[in-house]
Design an enzyme around this catalytic site. Structure first.
Site, PDB file in Angstrom:
ATOM      1  N   HIS A  22       0.834  -1.206   0.000  1.00 25.75           N
ATOM      2  CA  HIS A  22       0.000   0.000   0.000  1.00 25.75           C
ATOM      3  C   HIS A  22       0.864   1.250   0.000  1.00 25.75           C
ATOM      4  CE1 HIS A  22       1.148  -0.442   4.229  1.00 25.75           C
ATOM      5  NE2 HIS A  22       0.985   0.868   4.302  1.00 25.75           N
ATOM      6  N   HIS A  48       5.692   6.437  -0.724  1.00 22.03           N
ATOM      7  CA  HIS A  48       6.479   5.239  -1.035  1.00 22.03           C
ATOM      8  C   HIS A  48       5.673   3.985  -0.729  1.00 22.03           C
ATOM      9  CE1 HIS A  48       7.127   5.731   3.287  1.00 22.03           C
ATOM     10  NE2 HIS A  48       7.330   4.420   3.320  1.00 22.03           N
TER      11      HIS A  48
HETATM   12  P1  ATP Z   1       4.532  -2.774  12.335  1.00 23.60           P
HETATM   13  O1  ATP Z   1       4.813  -1.385  12.817  1.00 23.60           O
HETATM   14  O2  ATP Z   1       3.716  -3.576  13.301  1.00 23.60           O
HETATM   15  O3  ATP Z   1       5.728  -3.494  11.854  1.00 23.60           O
HETATM   16  P2  ATP Z   1       3.352  -1.479  10.044  1.00 23.60           P
HETATM   17  O4  ATP Z   1       4.494  -0.521  10.076  1.00 23.60           O
HETATM   18  O5  ATP Z   1       2.963  -2.090   8.768  1.00 23.60           O
HETATM   19  O6  ATP Z   1       3.586  -2.662  11.050  1.00 23.60           O
HETATM   20  P3  ATP Z   1       1.920   0.613  11.363  1.00 23.60           P
HETATM   21  O7  ATP Z   1       3.141   0.906  12.180  1.00 23.60           O
HETATM   22  O8  ATP Z   1       0.605   0.591  12.056  1.00 23.60           O
HETATM   23  O9  ATP Z   1       2.045  -0.788  10.632  1.00 23.60           O
HETATM   24  O10 ATP Z   1       1.888   1.652  10.197  1.00 23.60           O
HETATM   25  C1  ATP Z   1       0.832   1.718   9.269  1.00 23.60           C
HETATM   26  C2  ATP Z   1       1.330   2.494   8.072  1.00 23.60           C
HETATM   27  O11 ATP Z   1       1.705   3.820   8.472  1.00 23.60           O
HETATM   28  C3  ATP Z   1       2.562   1.900   7.415  1.00 23.60           C
HETATM   29  O12 ATP Z   1       2.523   2.199   6.031  1.00 23.60           O
HETATM   30  C4  ATP Z   1       3.704   2.660   8.050  1.00 23.60           C
HETATM   31  O13 ATP Z   1       4.827   2.744   7.198  1.00 23.60           O
HETATM   32  C5  ATP Z   1       3.085   4.033   8.237  1.00 23.60           C
HETATM   33  N1  ATP Z   1       3.658   4.710   9.406  1.00 23.60           N
HETATM   34  C6  ATP Z   1       3.832   4.187  10.638  1.00 23.60           C
HETATM   35  N2  ATP Z   1       4.346   5.101  11.484  1.00 23.60           N
HETATM   36  C7  ATP Z   1       4.501   6.242  10.768  1.00 23.60           C
HETATM   37  C8  ATP Z   1       4.971   7.541  11.063  1.00 23.60           C
HETATM   38  N3  ATP Z   1       5.404   7.894  12.282  1.00 23.60           N
HETATM   39  N4  ATP Z   1       4.998   8.453  10.062  1.00 23.60           N
HETATM   40  C9  ATP Z   1       4.555   8.127   8.838  1.00 23.60           C
HETATM   41  N5  ATP Z   1       4.092   6.930   8.488  1.00 23.60           N
HETATM   42  C10 ATP Z   1       4.057   5.985   9.432  1.00 23.60           C
END
Ligand code: ATP
Ligand code: MG
Length: 177
Positions: free
Chosen positions: A39, A129
């Site tokens: 995504h 990205h």
């Molecule tokens: P995990 O953190 O459990 O490994 P994940 O990164 O896929 O899994 P989330 O951390 O809930 O899940 O993030 C959801 C989405 O938001 C992902 O696309 C992640 O890259 C993005 N994301 C997470 N934290 C941030 C942030 N601080 N700033 C911008 N994007 C973020």
């Protein structure tokens, strides 16, 4: 639960992105994103309560976005400072053609979240990205993948939850189209 706005690829683009992910894995190692989790995050909102999520889902359904095309034409790398893994890092696909419209979408969706009492939790600039690999090495210099066009018409409000050690994304609402 954590909330974010995202674009989810349709089946054909998902398969193309998955193939690009396999190629990236071949070149950089690491762990490929499962195809159904590929995504583009438009705005990360962070932790939210169920009532906040319900309110934002309702306003998301009433909203339409301007359709557009984003061209994925390059491979990038976020090195992970201080990680445990010697080859820590995220390898992603991105591109500049159509990125300005995504930045506008980021701003509009952030404003929508703000109206629902949820701020955007992303420090620094918005860099559109698609994460292809985690814990991967740097991509080879000069690797230019065959460009992929991402035509989009709607954004999704997604909840990210961890249960029994498994990580899930659940779409709560989509914008109108
Ligand atoms: P995990 O953190 O459990 O490994 P994940 O990164 O896929 O899994 P989330 O951390 O809930 O899940 O993030 C959801 C989405 O938001 C992902 O696309 C992640 O890259 C993005 N994301 C997470 N934290 C941030 C942030 N601080 N700033 C911008 N994007 C973020
Ligand atoms: Mg995360």
């Amino acid at each position: 639960m954590r909330l974010f706005f995202a674009l989810w690829p349709g089946p054909a683009l998902r398969e193309q992105l998955a193939a690009l992910g396999r190629e990236a894995r071949h070149r950089c190692g690491g762990r490929a994103t499962p195809p159904d989790k590929l995504h583009l995050t438009l705005a990360f909102l962070g932790e939210a309560s169920a009532p906040q999520a319900d309110a934002l889902a309702a306003s998301t359904r009433e909203r339409a976005i301007a359709p557009g095309t984003w061209t994925l034409s390059r491979i990038g790398h976020f090195p992970r400072a201080g990680g445990h893994f010697p080859r820590a890092g995220v390898v992603w696909a991105g591109g500049d053609a159509g990125a300005e419209a995504l930045a506008t979408l980021h701003d509009r969706l952030a404003a929508l979240a703000d109206d629902a009492g949820l701020g955007v939790r992303s420090p620094g600039a918005f860099t559109p990205h698609v994460t292809l690999l985690r814990r991967a090495g740097a991509p080879p210099e000069g690797w230019r993948p065959t460009p992929l066009d991402w035509h989009y018409r709607a954004a999704a409000l997604v909840a990210s939850t961890s249960r029994h050690g498994t990580h899930e994304y659940v779409t709560l609402a989509r914008t109108r189209h």
